[in-house]
Design a protein around this motif. Structure first.
Motif, PDB file in Angstrom:
ATOM      1  N   VAL A 279     -16.839 -56.884 -65.497  1.00 15.34           N
ATOM      2  CA  VAL A 279     -17.668 -57.723 -64.653  1.00 15.34           C
ATOM      3  C   VAL A 279     -16.768 -58.799 -64.064  1.00 15.34           C
ATOM      4  O   VAL A 279     -16.165 -59.568 -64.810  1.00 15.34           O
ATOM      5  CB  VAL A 279     -18.803 -58.382 -65.455  1.00 15.34           C
ATOM      6  CG1 VAL A 279     -19.593 -59.343 -64.579  1.00 15.34           C
ATOM      7  CG2 VAL A 279     -19.723 -57.331 -66.035  1.00 15.34           C
ATOM      8  N   GLN A 280     -16.647 -58.837 -62.769  1.00 17.37           N
ATOM      9  CA  GLN A 280     -15.749 -59.751 -62.078  1.00 17.37           C
ATOM     10  C   GLN A 280     -14.338 -59.694 -62.670  1.00 17.37           C
ATOM     11  O   GLN A 280     -13.773 -58.619 -62.780  1.00 17.37           O
ATOM     12  CB  GLN A 280     -16.351 -61.140 -62.035  1.00 17.37           C
ATOM     13  CG  GLN A 280     -17.576 -61.113 -61.107  1.00 17.37           C
ATOM     14  CD  GLN A 280     -18.236 -62.450 -60.964  1.00 17.37           C
ATOM     15  OE1 GLN A 280     -19.071 -62.799 -61.750  1.00 17.37           O
ATOM     16  NE2 GLN A 280     -17.862 -63.179 -59.938  1.00 17.37           N
ATOM     17  N   HIS A 281     -13.763 -60.852 -63.085  1.00 17.49           N
ATOM     18  CA  HIS A 281     -12.387 -60.813 -63.600  1.00 17.49           C
ATOM     19  C   HIS A 281     -12.295 -60.226 -64.996  1.00 17.49           C
ATOM     20  O   HIS A 281     -11.217 -60.022 -65.514  1.00 17.49           O
ATOM     21  CB  HIS A 281     -11.817 -62.239 -63.700  1.00 17.49           C
ATOM     22  CG  HIS A 281     -11.484 -62.836 -62.384  1.00 17.49           C
ATOM     23  ND1 HIS A 281     -10.444 -62.401 -61.622  1.00 17.49           N
ATOM     24  CD2 HIS A 281     -12.066 -63.818 -61.686  1.00 17.49           C
ATOM     25  CE1 HIS A 281     -10.387 -63.111 -60.519  1.00 17.49           C
ATOM     26  NE2 HIS A 281     -11.360 -63.987 -60.529  1.00 17.49           N
ATOM     27  N   ILE A 282     -13.443 -60.050 -65.622  1.00 18.75           N
ATOM     28  CA  ILE A 282     -13.435 -59.781 -67.049  1.00 18.75           C
ATOM     29  C   ILE A 282     -13.557 -58.284 -67.328  1.00 18.75           C
ATOM     30  O   ILE A 282     -14.532 -57.661 -66.933  1.00 18.75           O
ATOM     31  CB  ILE A 282     -14.611 -60.514 -67.722  1.00 18.75           C
ATOM     32  CG1 ILE A 282     -14.598 -61.970 -67.288  1.00 18.75           C
ATOM     33  CG2 ILE A 282     -14.554 -60.377 -69.214  1.00 18.75           C
ATOM     34  CD1 ILE A 282     -15.953 -62.534 -67.080  1.00 18.75           C
ATOM     35  N   ILE A 283     -12.563 -57.741 -68.000  1.00 19.50           N
ATOM     36  CA  ILE A 283     -12.615 -56.330 -68.358  1.00 19.50           C
ATOM     37  C   ILE A 283     -12.835 -56.235 -69.860  1.00 19.50           C
ATOM     38  O   ILE A 283     -12.125 -56.860 -70.629  1.00 19.50           O
ATOM     39  CB  ILE A 283     -11.300 -55.622 -67.974  1.00 19.50           C
ATOM     40  CG1 ILE A 283     -11.072 -55.669 -66.463  1.00 19.50           C
ATOM     41  CG2 ILE A 283     -11.264 -54.210 -68.482  1.00 19.50           C
ATOM     42  CD1 ILE A 283     -11.752 -54.606 -65.675  1.00 19.50           C
ATOM     43  N   HIS A 284     -13.848 -55.475 -70.259  1.00 20.66           N
ATOM     44  CA  HIS A 284     -14.066 -55.264 -71.694  1.00 20.66           C
ATOM     45  C   HIS A 284     -12.881 -54.493 -72.265  1.00 20.66           C
ATOM     46  O   HIS A 284     -12.278 -53.695 -71.553  1.00 20.66           O
ATOM     47  CB  HIS A 284     -15.319 -54.413 -71.919  1.00 20.66           C
ATOM     48  CG  HIS A 284     -16.583 -55.091 -71.562  1.00 20.66           C
ATOM     49  ND1 HIS A 284     -17.590 -55.283 -72.464  1.00 20.66           N
ATOM     50  CD2 HIS A 284     -17.018 -55.625 -70.417  1.00 20.66           C
ATOM     51  CE1 HIS A 284     -18.582 -55.907 -71.879  1.00 20.66           C
ATOM     52  NE2 HIS A 284     -18.271 -56.121 -70.626  1.00 20.66           N
ATOM     53  N   PRO A 285     -12.579 -54.671 -73.551  1.00 20.59           N
ATOM     54  CA  PRO A 285     -11.521 -53.839 -74.133  1.00 20.59           C
ATOM     55  C   PRO A 285     -11.884 -52.370 -73.918  1.00 20.59           C
ATOM     56  O   PRO A 285     -12.960 -51.942 -74.340  1.00 20.59           O
ATOM     57  CB  PRO A 285     -11.583 -54.203 -75.620  1.00 20.59           C
ATOM     58  CG  PRO A 285     -12.214 -55.540 -75.672  1.00 20.59           C
ATOM     59  CD  PRO A 285     -13.124 -55.638 -74.502  1.00 20.59           C
ATOM     60  N   PRO A 286     -11.032 -51.606 -73.261  1.00 23.63           N
ATOM     61  CA  PRO A 286     -11.376 -50.212 -72.955  1.00 23.63           C
ATOM     62  C   PRO A 286     -11.604 -49.411 -74.235  1.00 23.63           C
ATOM     63  O   PRO A 286     -10.912 -49.591 -75.222  1.00 23.63           O
ATOM     64  CB  PRO A 286     -10.143 -49.696 -72.220  1.00 23.63           C
ATOM     65  CG  PRO A 286      -9.417 -50.887 -71.756  1.00 23.63           C
ATOM     66  CD  PRO A 286      -9.720 -51.975 -72.735  1.00 23.63           C
ATOM     67  N   GLU A 287     -12.588 -48.533 -74.178  1.00 22.13           N
ATOM     68  CA  GLU A 287     -12.962 -47.770 -75.361  1.00 22.13           C
ATOM     69  C   GLU A 287     -12.460 -46.340 -75.193  1.00 22.13           C
ATOM     70  O   GLU A 287     -12.662 -45.735 -74.144  1.00 22.13           O
ATOM     71  CB  GLU A 287     -14.488 -47.759 -75.419  1.00 22.13           C
ATOM     72  CG  GLU A 287     -15.059 -47.766 -76.795  1.00 22.13           C
ATOM     73  CD  GLU A 287     -16.570 -47.783 -76.698  1.00 22.13           C
ATOM     74  OE1 GLU A 287     -17.170 -46.826 -77.181  1.00 22.13           O
ATOM     75  OE2 GLU A 287     -17.137 -48.722 -76.111  1.00 22.13           O
ATOM     76  N   HIS A 288     -11.825 -45.818 -76.220  1.00 16.07           N
ATOM     77  CA  HIS A 288     -11.325 -44.451 -76.125  1.00 16.07           C
ATOM     78  C   HIS A 288     -12.259 -43.508 -76.842  1.00 16.07           C
ATOM     79  O   HIS A 288     -12.528 -43.679 -78.021  1.00 16.07           O
ATOM     80  CB  HIS A 288      -9.926 -44.352 -76.733  1.00 16.07           C
ATOM     81  CG  HIS A 288      -8.916 -45.127 -75.963  1.00 16.07           C
ATOM     82  ND1 HIS A 288      -7.969 -44.543 -75.181  1.00 16.07           N
ATOM     83  CD2 HIS A 288      -8.744 -46.459 -75.832  1.00 16.07           C
ATOM     84  CE1 HIS A 288      -7.238 -45.488 -74.609  1.00 16.07           C
ATOM     85  NE2 HIS A 288      -7.690 -46.661 -74.990  1.00 16.07           N
ATOM     86  N   LEU A 289     -12.776 -42.523 -76.116  1.00 16.06           N
ATOM     87  CA  LEU A 289     -13.695 -41.579 -76.736  1.00 16.06           C
ATOM     88  C   LEU A 289     -12.909 -40.353 -77.194  1.00 16.06           C
ATOM     89  O   LEU A 289     -11.858 -40.024 -76.648  1.00 16.06           O
ATOM     90  CB  LEU A 289     -14.778 -41.172 -75.737  1.00 16.06           C
ATOM     91  CG  LEU A 289     -15.553 -42.328 -75.110  1.00 16.06           C
ATOM     92  CD1 LEU A 289     -16.628 -41.805 -74.181  1.00 16.06           C
ATOM     93  CD2 LEU A 289     -16.182 -43.202 -76.188  1.00 16.06           C
ATOM     94  N   ASP A 290     -13.454 -39.689 -78.219  1.00 21.88           N
ATOM     95  CA  ASP A 290     -12.749 -38.542 -78.780  1.00 21.88           C
ATOM     96  C   ASP A 290     -12.803 -37.319 -77.879  1.00 21.88           C
ATOM     97  O   ASP A 290     -11.878 -36.532 -77.818  1.00 21.88           O
ATOM     98  CB  ASP A 290     -13.324 -38.191 -80.153  1.00 21.88           C
ATOM     99  CG  ASP A 290     -12.978 -39.268 -81.161  1.00 21.88           C
ATOM    100  OD1 ASP A 290     -11.916 -39.885 -80.972  1.00 21.88           O
ATOM    101  OD2 ASP A 290     -13.757 -39.502 -82.097  1.00 21.88           O
ATOM    102  N   GLU A 291     -13.945 -37.149 -77.217  1.00 24.98           N
ATOM    103  CA  GLU A 291     -14.053 -35.973 -76.358  1.00 24.98           C
ATOM    104  C   GLU A 291     -15.004 -36.224 -75.198  1.00 24.98           C
ATOM    105  O   GLU A 291     -15.769 -37.188 -75.200  1.00 24.98           O
ATOM    106  CB  GLU A 291     -14.536 -34.778 -77.175  1.00 24.98           C
ATOM    107  CG  GLU A 291     -15.823 -35.073 -77.909  1.00 24.98           C
ATOM    108  CD  GLU A 291     -16.239 -33.912 -78.807  1.00 24.98           C
ATOM    109  OE1 GLU A 291     -17.397 -33.909 -79.234  1.00 24.98           O
ATOM    110  OE2 GLU A 291     -15.410 -33.011 -79.039  1.00 24.98           O
ATOM    111  N   TRP A 292     -14.943 -35.340 -74.219  1.00 26.64           N
ATOM    112  CA  TRP A 292     -15.830 -35.442 -73.063  1.00 26.64           C
ATOM    113  C   TRP A 292     -17.197 -34.917 -73.457  1.00 26.64           C
ATOM    114  O   TRP A 292     -17.314 -33.992 -74.255  1.00 26.64           O
ATOM    115  CB  TRP A 292     -15.291 -34.635 -71.898  1.00 26.64           C
ATOM    116  CG  TRP A 292     -14.063 -35.235 -71.315  1.00 26.64           C
ATOM    117  CD1 TRP A 292     -12.778 -35.040 -71.748  1.00 26.64           C
ATOM    118  CD2 TRP A 292     -13.980 -36.141 -70.219  1.00 26.64           C
ATOM    119  NE1 TRP A 292     -11.913 -35.777 -70.977  1.00 26.64           N
ATOM    120  CE2 TRP A 292     -12.614 -36.453 -70.032  1.00 26.64           C
ATOM    121  CE3 TRP A 292     -14.933 -36.706 -69.362  1.00 26.64           C
ATOM    122  CZ2 TRP A 292     -12.183 -37.313 -69.029  1.00 26.64           C
ATOM    123  CZ3 TRP A 292     -14.496 -37.560 -68.366  1.00 26.64           C
ATOM    124  CH2 TRP A 292     -13.134 -37.857 -68.209  1.00 26.64           C
TER     125      TRP A 292
END
Lengths: 337, 126
Positions: A279-292
């Motif tokens: 949201v605007q300048h703020i990026i949440h810590p990206p989350e890594h998913l195990d699979e699609w």
């Protein structure tokens, strides 16, 4: 150290039914290990053992823009809650619900939770829930910038007072909300009557349903001056994470105030995608998913912005193509209800 | 807090969170991701320099934990992560940068597709 406690932000324009929604939520048994921070004790009797009041006090960081400001009040309230939790004075916390005032911008709240030196290790922002009034929603979106900002920041949008508006009106509002924020899930409700599980379940829309495209977004221009526009993009090849981070951090640095929202699933060439949410300048810590979750394994990204032509984003991505290693294109148009 | 350089790192920038669960787990094996981390730093430096060369700037690695940004006059600045890189770039340049700037976009395109290249030649001939 245990799991991080989830923070849910409930926002919405003045009189759009936030408190009604909250009152209904508090009656349910599912909020047992939840603390609630409200902006004002209204006339509606909210009754909950973990209810706290916060005054909106904002501390603007030197040189920062409005979205990168720290909500001092919130830091104090949340730290106090954590203290009590660690000391065992209250039942173990699982979730904290923050209700904002009707004119509040959700961005500083996210910024506060994600950057405070203590809070960032104990809390994670789960989702932003926005209430929109079925009767006055259109009017607010036309007149009030805050309302558009709130919708853009939403993960879930609750259309309230649907009993007081005609079905046609509700549908029109819903499609307008989707134009502003194609990544949000829309729920309709009467008197804040909503299934708690549905409300707190993660929004998986970016991956499951097709999003509306640029073509759709522009079709609204005739009716309303577009306060916000969105573009959803797909990439043909896996994206290089560090190159994409380079491009996006540069874009957010230069145009952060105009980019209301970035949301997407990115294929970085690993087993699962990376969930990106900003949201605007703020990026949440990206989350890594195990699979699609499904067959379509391409990267999808939605940008919501104001006063930037969506075409510019696309041509900038094309220019950076050599570095990114993947070509962006607009998602095929999909019929909206 | 880094015990070696005494620098306190309060915030991990989101672009540095590629490795899975880095933020969730408190246990880290020493050197576990070190090799790929260094490799990625070098890739990132190379990519950054493609963009920065347009402005006459150069980024290089410093002690494996920070970066150094240099301009052609020899001025240098220490860069912690991508979060502050662009602020420091603007400081050295004295002008704002923008990835949507048509000039920058044109410079980054492969030479054959660049707009305005032919005009330059024509002017030179005259």
């Amino acid at each position: 150290m245990g799991k991080k406690r989830k923070v849910t932000v409930i926002t919405g324009f003045l009189g759009s039914g936030k408190t009604t929604l909250l009152t209904h939520l508090l009656k349910g048994p599912s909020l047992k290990n939840t603390a609630v921070l409200v902006n004002e004790f209204g006339k509606v009797g909210l009754d909950h053992h973990l209810l706290r009041r916060i005054d909106e006090r904002t501390l603007l960081l030197g040189g920062g823009c409005l979205c990168c400001s720290v909500r001092e009040d919130l830091v104090n309230a949340l730290r106090e809650l954590l203290d009590n939790d660690h000391r065992g004075d209250i039942e173990p916390l699982e979730r904290i619900v923050i209700e904002t005032s009707g004119l509040a911008d959700p961005a500083p709240i996210l910024f506060t939770v994600l950057t405070d030196s203590v809070l960032q290790h104990h809390l994670t922002v789960d989702q932003v829930i926005v209430t929109v009034d079925a009767v006055n929603g259109q009017f607010h979106l036309d007149r009030q910038n805050e309302s558009v900002k709130q919708v853009a920041a939403a993960d879930k949008i609750i259309i309230t007072k649907t009993d007081m508006a005609s079905e046609n009106e509700v549908e029109l509002l819903a499609s307008r909300l989707l134009t502003i924020n194609p990544s949000a899930e829309i729920i309709k409700s009467i008197h804040g009557n909503i299934d708690n599980h549905q409300l707190f379940a993660p929004n998986e829309k970016v991956k499951s349903t097709p999003l509306i495209s640029l073509v759709e977004s522009n079709s609204f221009q005739g009716k309303h001056a577009p306060a916000a526009r969105s573009i959803s993009l797909t990439f043909d090849q896996p994206l290089d994470w560090s190159a994409f981070g380079l491009w996006l951090s540069m874009l957010l640095h230069a145009r952060g105030e105009e980019i209301l929202r970035v949301k997407g699933m990115i294929d970085v060439g690993e087993d699962g995608p990376v969930m990106l949410n900003g949201v605007q300048h703020i990026i949440h810590p990206p989350e890594h998913l195990d699979e699609w979750s499904d067959e379509d394994k391409r990267s999808h990204i939605v940008f919501i912005m104001r006063s930037i032509d969506p075409e510019q984003i696309l041509s900038s991505l094309h220019a950076f193509q050599n570095i990114l290693g993947s070509r962006a294109s607009i998602r095929e148009p999909v019929e909206v209800l | 807090m880094c015990v070696l350089c005494n620098g306190s790192v309060l915030q991990v920038h989101w672009t540095d969170r590629k490795t899975k669960n880095l933020s969730q787990s408190t246990m880290q094996k020493a050197g576990e991701t070190q090799r790929s981390r260094m490799r990625e730093r070098h890739i990132r430096i190379r990519q950054s320099n493609k963009i920065l060369s347009v402005y006459g700037l150069k980024l290089s690695d410093w002690t494996g934990s920070k970066y150094i940004l240099t301009d052609k006059k020899g001025r240098t600045e220490i860069v912690q992560d991508l979060g502050v890189l662009w602020t420091i770039v603007e400081k050295l340049l004295g002008t704002p940068i923008d990835p949507l700037d048509p000039k920058l976009m044109n410079e980054l395109l492969p030479e054959s597709t660049r707009i305005g290249e032919e005009d330059k030649w024509e002017k030179n001939e005259k």
